[in-house]
Design a protein around this motif. Structure first.
Motif, PDB file in Angstrom:
ATOM      1  N   ALA A 180       0.902  -1.296   0.046  1.00 56.92           N
ATOM      2  CA  ALA A 180       0.008  -0.061  -0.023  1.00 56.92           C
ATOM      3  C   ALA A 180       0.601   1.218  -0.076  1.00 56.92           C
ATOM      4  CB  ALA A 180      -1.105   0.016   1.371  1.00 56.92           C
ATOM      5  N   ALA A 181       1.801   1.307   0.797  1.00 59.34           N
ATOM      6  CA  ALA A 181       2.786   2.469   0.849  1.00 59.34           C
ATOM      7  C   ALA A 181       3.264   2.615  -0.448  1.00 59.34           C
ATOM      8  CB  ALA A 181       3.886   2.254   2.045  1.00 59.34           C
ATOM      9  N   THR A 182       4.061   1.651  -1.133  1.00 57.43           N
ATOM     10  CA  THR A 182       4.473   1.462  -2.399  1.00 57.43           C
ATOM     11  C   THR A 182       3.695   2.217  -3.481  1.00 57.43           C
ATOM     12  OG1 THR A 182       6.014  -0.327  -1.874  1.00 57.43           O
ATOM     13  CG2 THR A 182       5.723   0.061  -4.113  1.00 57.43           C
ATOM     14  N   LEU A 183       2.329   1.518  -3.433  1.00 54.68           N
ATOM     15  CA  LEU A 183       1.352   2.241  -4.249  1.00 54.68           C
ATOM     16  C   LEU A 183       0.984   3.643  -4.094  1.00 54.68           C
ATOM     17  CD1 LEU A 183      -1.351  -0.719  -4.202  1.00 54.68           C
ATOM     18  CD2 LEU A 183       0.282  -0.212  -6.208  1.00 54.68           C
ATOM     19  N   ARG A 184       1.007   4.281  -2.749  1.00 56.90           N
ATOM     20  CA  ARG A 184       0.948   5.531  -2.647  1.00 56.90           C
ATOM     21  C   ARG A 184       1.954   6.270  -3.202  1.00 56.90           C
ATOM     22  NH1 ARG A 184      -0.708   4.055   2.608  1.00 56.90           N
ATOM     23  NH2 ARG A 184      -3.013   4.511   2.982  1.00 56.90           N
ATOM     24  N   GLU A 185       3.307   5.859  -3.023  1.00 57.46           N
ATOM     25  CA  GLU A 185       4.433   6.613  -3.614  1.00 57.46           C
ATOM     26  C   GLU A 185       4.368   6.564  -5.412  1.00 57.46           C
ATOM     27  OE1 GLU A 185       8.161   5.235  -2.094  1.00 57.46           O
ATOM     28  OE2 GLU A 185       8.115   5.699  -0.189  1.00 57.46           O
ATOM     29  N   LEU A 186       4.015   5.625  -5.724  1.00 56.28           N
ATOM     30  CA  LEU A 186       3.700   5.532  -7.170  1.00 56.28           C
ATOM     31  C   LEU A 186       2.602   6.509  -7.656  1.00 56.28           C
ATOM     32  CD1 LEU A 186       4.460   1.601  -7.530  1.00 56.28           C
ATOM     33  CD2 LEU A 186       5.963   3.570  -8.275  1.00 56.28           C
ATOM     34  N   THR A 208      -3.476   2.708 -12.993  1.00 53.51           N
ATOM     35  CA  THR A 208      -2.041   3.496 -12.748  1.00 53.51           C
ATOM     36  C   THR A 208      -0.974   2.578 -12.721  1.00 53.51           C
ATOM     37  OG1 THR A 208      -3.442   5.204 -11.725  1.00 53.51           O
ATOM     38  CG2 THR A 208      -1.110   5.056 -11.237  1.00 53.51           C
ATOM     39  N   VAL A 209      -1.260   1.325 -12.270  1.00 53.43           N
ATOM     40  CA  VAL A 209      -0.160   0.403 -11.932  1.00 53.43           C
ATOM     41  C   VAL A 209      -0.702  -1.003 -12.221  1.00 53.43           C
ATOM     42  CG1 VAL A 209       1.050  -0.824  -9.862  1.00 53.43           C
ATOM     43  CG2 VAL A 209       0.724   1.688  -9.963  1.00 53.43           C
ATOM     44  N   LEU A 210       0.291  -1.987 -13.019  1.00 46.62           N
ATOM     45  CA  LEU A 210       0.073  -3.202 -13.080  1.00 46.62           C
ATOM     46  C   LEU A 210       0.975  -4.071 -12.160  1.00 46.62           C
ATOM     47  CD1 LEU A 210      -0.637  -5.620 -14.988  1.00 46.62           C
ATOM     48  CD2 LEU A 210       0.951  -5.133 -16.571  1.00 46.62           C
ATOM     49  N   ILE A 211       0.386  -5.260 -11.592  1.00 47.66           N
ATOM     50  CA  ILE A 211       1.109  -6.212 -10.928  1.00 47.66           C
ATOM     51  C   ILE A 211       1.026  -7.548 -11.432  1.00 47.66           C
ATOM     52  CG2 ILE A 211       1.569  -7.145  -8.823  1.00 47.66           C
ATOM     53  CD1 ILE A 211      -0.136  -4.780  -7.384  1.00 47.66           C
ATOM     54  N   ALA A 212       2.128  -7.998 -12.026  1.00 46.62           N
ATOM     55  CA  ALA A 212       2.070  -9.207 -12.547  1.00 46.62           C
ATOM     56  C   ALA A 212       3.276 -10.315 -12.260  1.00 46.62           C
ATOM     57  CB  ALA A 212       2.541  -8.849 -14.301  1.00 46.62           C
ATOM     58  N   ALA A 213       3.038 -11.419 -12.538  1.00 40.32           N
ATOM     59  CA  ALA A 213       3.795 -12.629 -12.099  1.00 40.32           C
ATOM     60  C   ALA A 213       4.736 -13.061 -13.210  1.00 40.32           C
ATOM     61  CB  ALA A 213       3.178 -13.759 -11.715  1.00 40.32           C
ATOM     62  N   VAL A 235       6.319  -9.684 -10.147  1.00 42.12           N
ATOM     63  CA  VAL A 235       6.272 -10.880  -9.021  1.00 42.12           C
ATOM     64  C   VAL A 235       7.126 -11.820  -9.415  1.00 42.12           C
ATOM     65  CG1 VAL A 235       4.818 -12.415  -7.678  1.00 42.12           C
ATOM     66  CG2 VAL A 235       4.104  -9.878  -8.116  1.00 42.12           C
ATOM     67  N   ASP A 236       8.117 -12.487  -8.688  1.00 42.69           N
ATOM     68  CA  ASP A 236       8.909 -13.778  -8.954  1.00 42.69           C
ATOM     69  C   ASP A 236       8.041 -14.686  -8.360  1.00 42.69           C
ATOM     70  OD1 ASP A 236      10.980 -12.574 -10.314  1.00 42.69           O
ATOM     71  OD2 ASP A 236      11.873 -11.853  -8.394  1.00 42.69           O
ATOM     72  N   HIS A 237       7.469 -15.634  -9.029  1.00 38.86           N
ATOM     73  CA  HIS A 237       6.391 -16.616  -8.391  1.00 38.86           C
ATOM     74  C   HIS A 237       7.114 -18.019  -8.889  1.00 38.86           C
ATOM     75  CE1 HIS A 237       3.372 -19.347  -7.541  1.00 38.86           C
ATOM     76  NE2 HIS A 237       2.846 -19.373  -8.964  1.00 38.86           N
ATOM     77  N   VAL A 238       7.415 -18.172 -10.261  1.00 38.97           N
ATOM     78  CA  VAL A 238       8.182 -19.512 -10.614  1.00 38.97           C
ATOM     79  C   VAL A 238       9.722 -19.584 -10.929  1.00 38.97           C
ATOM     80  CG1 VAL A 238       5.585 -20.099 -11.713  1.00 38.97           C
ATOM     81  CG2 VAL A 238       7.534 -18.989 -13.040  1.00 38.97           C
ATOM     82  N   GLY A 239      10.217 -18.547 -10.500  1.00 41.53           N
ATOM     83  CA  GLY A 239      11.647 -18.450 -10.538  1.00 41.53           C
ATOM     84  C   GLY A 239      12.349 -18.117 -11.798  1.00 41.53           C
ATOM     85  N   LEU A 240      11.685 -17.414 -12.779  1.00 40.65           N
ATOM     86  CA  LEU A 240      12.104 -17.238 -13.958  1.00 40.65           C
ATOM     87  C   LEU A 240      12.643 -15.695 -13.859  1.00 40.65           C
ATOM     88  CD1 LEU A 240       9.363 -18.333 -16.210  1.00 40.65           C
ATOM     89  CD2 LEU A 240      11.491 -19.451 -15.985  1.00 40.65           C
ATOM     90  N   PRO A 267       7.421  -0.339 -20.646  1.00 41.63           N
ATOM     91  CA  PRO A 267       7.203   0.898 -21.038  1.00 41.63           C
ATOM     92  C   PRO A 267       6.972   1.967 -19.867  1.00 41.63           C
ATOM     93  CG  PRO A 267       5.220  -0.289 -21.378  1.00 41.63           C
ATOM     94  CD  PRO A 267       6.642  -1.105 -20.937  1.00 41.63           C
ATOM     95  N   SER A 268       6.963   1.437 -18.775  1.00 43.99           N
ATOM     96  CA  SER A 268       6.723   2.429 -17.635  1.00 43.99           C
ATOM     97  C   SER A 268       7.865   1.848 -16.355  1.00 43.99           C
ATOM     98  CB  SER A 268       5.363   2.070 -17.006  1.00 43.99           C
ATOM     99  OG  SER A 268       5.100   0.834 -16.669  1.00 43.99           O
ATOM    100  N   LEU A 269       7.803   2.400 -15.562  1.00 47.80           N
ATOM    101  CA  LEU A 269       8.766   2.215 -14.332  1.00 47.80           C
ATOM    102  C   LEU A 269       8.641   0.660 -13.873  1.00 47.80           C
ATOM    103  CD1 LEU A 269      10.887   3.128 -11.989  1.00 47.80           C
ATOM    104  CD2 LEU A 269       8.813   3.833 -10.690  1.00 47.80           C
ATOM    105  N   VAL A 270       9.741   0.139 -13.612  1.00 51.38           N
ATOM    106  CA  VAL A 270       9.571  -1.423 -13.019  1.00 51.38           C
ATOM    107  C   VAL A 270       9.896  -1.423 -11.499  1.00 51.38           C
ATOM    108  CG1 VAL A 270      10.595  -3.583 -12.985  1.00 51.38           C
ATOM    109  CG2 VAL A 270       9.818  -2.562 -15.145  1.00 51.38           C
ATOM    110  N   VAL A 271       9.123  -2.078 -10.679  1.00 53.50           N
ATOM    111  CA  VAL A 271       9.302  -2.206  -9.334  1.00 53.50           C
ATOM    112  C   VAL A 271       9.277  -3.923  -9.069  1.00 53.50           C
ATOM    113  CG1 VAL A 271       8.745  -1.570  -6.854  1.00 53.50           C
ATOM    114  CG2 VAL A 271       8.394   0.077  -8.644  1.00 53.50           C
ATOM    115  N   PRO A 272      10.362  -4.408  -8.472  1.00 48.27           N
ATOM    116  CA  PRO A 272      10.327  -5.587  -8.272  1.00 48.27           C
ATOM    117  C   PRO A 272       9.404  -5.892  -6.944  1.00 48.27           C
ATOM    118  CG  PRO A 272      12.578  -5.072  -8.396  1.00 48.27           C
ATOM    119  CD  PRO A 272      11.956  -3.909  -8.497  1.00 48.27           C
ATOM    120  N   TRP A 273       8.527  -6.907  -6.864  1.00 48.86           N
ATOM    121  CA  TRP A 273       7.699  -7.129  -5.993  1.00 48.86           C
ATOM    122  C   TRP A 273       8.420  -7.348  -4.504  1.00 48.86           C
ATOM    123  CZ3 TRP A 273       2.581  -7.202  -4.945  1.00 48.86           C
ATOM    124  CH2 TRP A 273       2.106  -7.765  -3.817  1.00 48.86           C
ATOM    125  N   GLU A 274       9.554  -7.645  -4.628  1.00 44.63           N
ATOM    126  CA  GLU A 274      10.332  -8.086  -3.077  1.00 44.63           C
ATOM    127  C   GLU A 274      10.433  -6.637  -2.589  1.00 44.63           C
ATOM    128  OE1 GLU A 274      12.327 -10.362  -0.140  1.00 44.63           O
ATOM    129  OE2 GLU A 274      10.774 -10.869  -1.963  1.00 44.63           O
TER     130      GLU A 274
END
Length: 655
Positions: free
Chosen positions: A126-132, A186-191, A223-228, A236-243
Motif C-alpha cells: 500500500a505504501a509503495t502504491l501511494r509513492e507511485l 495506474t499500476v500493473l502487478i504481474a507474475a 512478481v517472482d513466482h515460478v523463478g524465471l 514502457p513504465s517504471l519497474v518495481v520488483p515485488w520483493e
C-alpha cells in the motif's frame, strides 16, 4: 412444505453449533426453520441487513443514517452516510501468529502466510502504491495466478481506496488488455508465470506486451513466482520488483470510504464483444460475503477453505473474502487434476484439514467417470462441499456421499459475477434434494416468472430477484448514464432483476436450474432447459461432455442437434446414438430427442468454464463469427472454427 423426500436432512447437532443458528438466536428467531428465516430476510430488508451489520460487528468510521434509503432497483441506496473499508475488515481479527493463507500448488508444495506477515505485506505494498501516485479511485490491476500475491495486492489497493481488477495469466496480453485498458490503470502487478498440468508457463514477455497496451501505467510491479529471471528489455513504465514493494517496514492504515465506493471491477466473459466491467462497492461486498461465507458456508475462525478457481472467476473474490470471517483461505496454482496426481486437491484438503471444499460439477463428474476415489484420504474435516459454475446433476450426490463422506453438506450454488455472490444454495439448516438447490439465499427475494411476469411454483420460469441486494452492481464501467446496466437486468421487468437463468421454484422450497433462458430448448412450444439434456447424456460412460442447441431457422423450422465428445476408444455408431436417444427419452423428455447427434473434438467454454451455448447457436444459424464470439475469451478458440465449418457444411447440403 410437502414434496419428495430429501437426499439428506440437517444434522441437529451441526445446526445447533452453526453460525446461522447463532445469528437466528441473535435476532430472536428460530434457526431450525430456514423457510421462516428466509421469509423474514426478504420481507424486512432493513431489519435483516441491519442484523447482519450488527452480528458481524461492522466497524464503520462514520455510522449509517439509514439501512435502505431507496428500494426501487436499480437505484437502491444502502447504509447511507456510512464510511468503512473492506481491507480493514479482512485484516482486523487476524492475530499475528494465525495462519491467514496457505499457498498450494499442483506439485503438493505449500507455504503459509501468517496474519502478521500478511498485514505487513499489505502495509508495504500500500505504501509503495501511494509513492507511485495511486490515490483513492485510481485503478490497480493484476495479471496474476491464484497465489497469495494476488490477495496481498488486492488488499493493498483496497486499503487506500483504489479500485482493483485481476485476470489470470492464461489470458493472452490482448485479451487482458481488452479488460484492463478500459480502466486506465495506474499500476500493473504481474507474475513471471504460473503452473498447469506439469508445465511452467512463462508469462514474462506477455507481461511486457500487456504493459505496452496500457498507456496510463506509471509503474509495473514484477512478481517472482515460478523463478524465471525477468528480461532486461525495457518496460514502457517504471519497474518495481515485488520483493522491494512488499518488504518495507510500514504501518497499515486503511482509508475510510463511502459504503458504495468502488472496491473492484469484475468482467463479463466477453465472448460476444468487449467484456463489460461490473463495479461493486466496499460495503455491499463486505455484507454479502459475510452473509454468504459466514452463514451459508458456516465459516469462522479455525476453519479453512479450499476452492479451486482462477483469479478471473468470481469465486476468487470469495476466496479472498474468506479472511473477513477470520477463517484461513487456501490459494492453489495449477490444474485441478494434473496428470501426475488426479486427486491432488483431495490430498491437499486432507493434509491441511480443510473444512469447506469448493469445486465445479465438471470436476465431481470427472472424478466419478474416471474412477477416482478420494476416500483413501482422511476427509473427515470437510463439512461442506460447495459446487458452482453450472447445475450439479443428481447423479453426483451419491458419489459425494459415498466417496467424500455422508457427514458432508453438498451445497450446489447458483449465482453470478453480476452480484459476485449466490442467489440460491444450501445452509447447515436446510435439507438437500439431489439435483436441486436447497433454497434461495437469505436476503435474496428470488422467484420464477412466467411469460406474463407472474411468479410460478413447480413451473419453469425466468430467474428474477424482486427486491434489491447490497452487492448488486453500483454501475457498469464507462456507462455514465446507466443505460447498458438497466438494459442488462431491468428491461424485461421494470424494477425487477432478470438474471437470464431458467429455473423452477419447487413446492418444497428448493430451486432447480435448467440453464440459460436464452438457450432454452423450445420444441413445438414445449420448453426444456439445456442442462436437463446435458445431465442425462453426460452420465453415460461413453460421453465425456455434451452440448445441445435449439436453433430457429429462416423457414420457421427448428433444428436441435446434440454435440458429443466421446470417451477414449468409443465410436459413435448407431447403437450408441440409440442409447443416447433412449436416455433422453426416459431421463429428460421424449419431445426433446435431438434431430442429430454429432461427434465433436471438444465443447468450447468461457474461461470460467461455462459452455458457449448461445454463441454456438448463433454460429449454427449462420451469424458471422466476428459478431458472435471473441476467440480470446474462449478456452479453446480452435473449437470455434470447428463449429463454423459445421455450420458452413450444413448450409451447403442440398435441400
Amino acid at each position: 412444505m410437502t414434496g419428495p423426500d430429501p437426499f439428506t436432512t440437517p444434522d441437529p447437532k451441526a445446526v445447533a453449533n452453526s453460525r446461522i443458528m447463532d445469528f437466528a438466536r441473535h435476532t430472536g428467531r428460530d434457526g431450525t426453520d430456514y423457510t421462516a428465516l428466509h421469509r423474514w430476510s426478504v420481507t424486512d430488508l432493513e431489519g435483516f441487513w441491519g442484523a447482519v451489520w450488527e452480528y458481524f460487528d461492522i466497524d464503520a468510521d462514520t455510522p449509517y443514517e439509514q439501512v435502505l434509503a431507496e428500494e426501487r432497483m436499480p437505484d437502491a441506496r444502502w447504509f447511507t452516510g456510512s464510511t468503512l473499508n473492506y481491507a480493514h475488515h479482512a485484516l482486523r481479527d487476524l492475530a499475528d501468529e494465525d495462519v491467514a493463507i496457505i499457498a498450494l500448488d499442483e506439485t503438493g508444495s505449500c507455504y503459509e502466510v501468517t496474519g502478521g506477515r500478511l498485514r505487513a505485506q499489505v502495509a508495504s505494498v500500500a505504501a509503495t502504491l501511494r509513492e507511485l501516485g495511486v490515490g483513492q479511485g485510481d485503478r490497480v490491476v493484476g495479471y496474476l495466478p491464484n497465489t497469495p500475491h494476488a490477495i496481498v495486492a488486492f488488499l493493498a489497493a483496497s486499503s487506500i481506496g483504489a479500485v482493483w481488477s485481476v485476470c489470470g495469466q492464461d489470458y493472452a496480453p490482448q485479451a487482458a488488455a481488452d479488460r484492463f485498458a478500459q480502466l486506465e490503470p495506474t499500476v500493473l502487478i504481474a507474475a513471471d508465470g504460473y503452473l498447469f498440468n506439469g508445465t511452467t508457463h512463462d508469462r514474462r514477455e506477455a507481461t511486457r506486451e500487456l504493459a505496452a497496451h496500457l498507456p496510463t501505467l506509471k509503474a509495473t510491479l514484477l512478481v517472482d513466482h515460478v523463478g524465471l529471471p525477468w528480461p532486461s528489455r525495457a518496460f514502457p513504465s517504471l519497474v518495481v520488483p515485488w520483493e522491494d514493494a512488499s518488504t518495507r517496514a510500514e504501518e497499515l492504515t486503511c482509508t475510510p470510504v463511502p459504503f458504495d465506493h468502488p472496491l473492484w471491477v469484475v468482467f463479463s466473459s466477453g465472448t460476444t464483444g468487449l467484456p463489460k466491467g461490473i463495479v461493486h462497492g466496499h460495503g455491499g461486498v463486505l455484507l454479502e460475503h459475510l452473509k454468504t461465507l459466514g452463514l451459508h458456508s458456516d465459516l469462522g475462525p479455525g476453519d479453512r477453505l479450499l476452492w479451486y478457481t482462477t483469479t478471473h472467476w468470481m469465486m476468487w473474490n470469495l476466496v479472498a473474502s474468506t479472511l473477513l470471517t477470520g477463517a484461513t483461505t487456501c490459494t492453489y496454482d495449477g490444474s485441478p487434476a494434473p496428470f501426475a496426481q488426479l486427486d491432488v486437491l483431495w490430498e491437499l484438503a486432507a493434509r491441511h484439514r480443510v473444512t469447506v471444499f469448493g469445486t465445479s460439477p465438471q470436476y465431481l463428474l470427472g472424478m466419478a467417470k474416471y474412477g477416482i476415489d478420494p476416500s483413501g484420504h482422511d476427509l473427515s474435516s470437510i463439512r461442506v462441499v460447495g459446487c458452482t459454475g453450472s447445475a450439479l446433476p443428481a447423479s453426483a450426490y451419491p458419489w459425494v456421499r459415498d466417496h467424500v463422506g455422508d457427514h458432508v453438506l453438498l451445497a450446489s450454488i447458483s449465482g453470478g459475477t453480476d452480484v459476485v455472490s449466490g442467489f440460491a444454495g444450501s445452509a447447515p439448516n436446510t435439507p438437500v434434494w439431489a439435483g436441486e438447490l436447497s433454497a434461495p439465499h437469505l436476503g435474496v427475494a428470488l422467484a420464477a416468472y412466467d411469460g406474463e411476469g407472474f411468479p410460478v411454483v413447480d413451473q419453469v420460469g425466468e430467474l428474477v430477484v424482486t427486491r434489491p441486494m447490497p452487492s448488486m452492481p453500483l454501475y457498469f464501467w464507462n456507462d455514465p448514464d446507466g443505460i447498458r446496466y438497466r438494459d442488462a437486468y431491468f428491461s424485461s421487468y421494470p424494477g425487477v432483476w432478470r438474471h437470464g437463468d431458467w429455473i423452477t421454484v419447487t413446492g418444497h422450497g428448493s430451486v432447480i436450474v435448467h440453464g440459460r433462458s436464452d438457450s432454452t430448448l423450445n420444441r413445438n412450444g414445449v420448453r426444456l432447459g439445456s442442462a436437463d439434456i446435458h445431465d442425462v447424456v453426460e452420465r453415460l460412460p461413453e460421453i465425456t461432455e455434451a452440448l445441445v442447441i435449439g436453433a430457429e431457422e429462416p423457414d420457421s423450422g427448428y433444428w436441435m442437434p446434440l454435440f458429443v465428445v466421446l470417451a477414449a476408444g468409443v465410436t459413435l455408431d448407431d447403437a450408441l446414438r440409440e442409447k443416447i436417444k433412449e436416455a433422453i427419452r426416459t431421463g429428460a423428455s421424449p419431445r426433446h430427442v435431438p434431430d442429430e447427434i454429432i461427434e465433436v473434438p471438444g465443447i468450447p467454454h468461457t474461461r470460467t468454464g461455462k459452455k458457449l451455448e448461445v454463441p454456438v447457436k448463433r454460429l449454427l444459424q449462420g451469424a458471422p463469427v466476428e459478431k458472435v464470439v471473441n476467440p480470446a475469451a474462449v478456452d479453446a478458440p480452435d473449437l470455434i472454427d470447428h463449429f463454423v465449418r459445421l455450420s458452413t457444411e450444413r448450409r451447403r447440403r442440398p435441400a
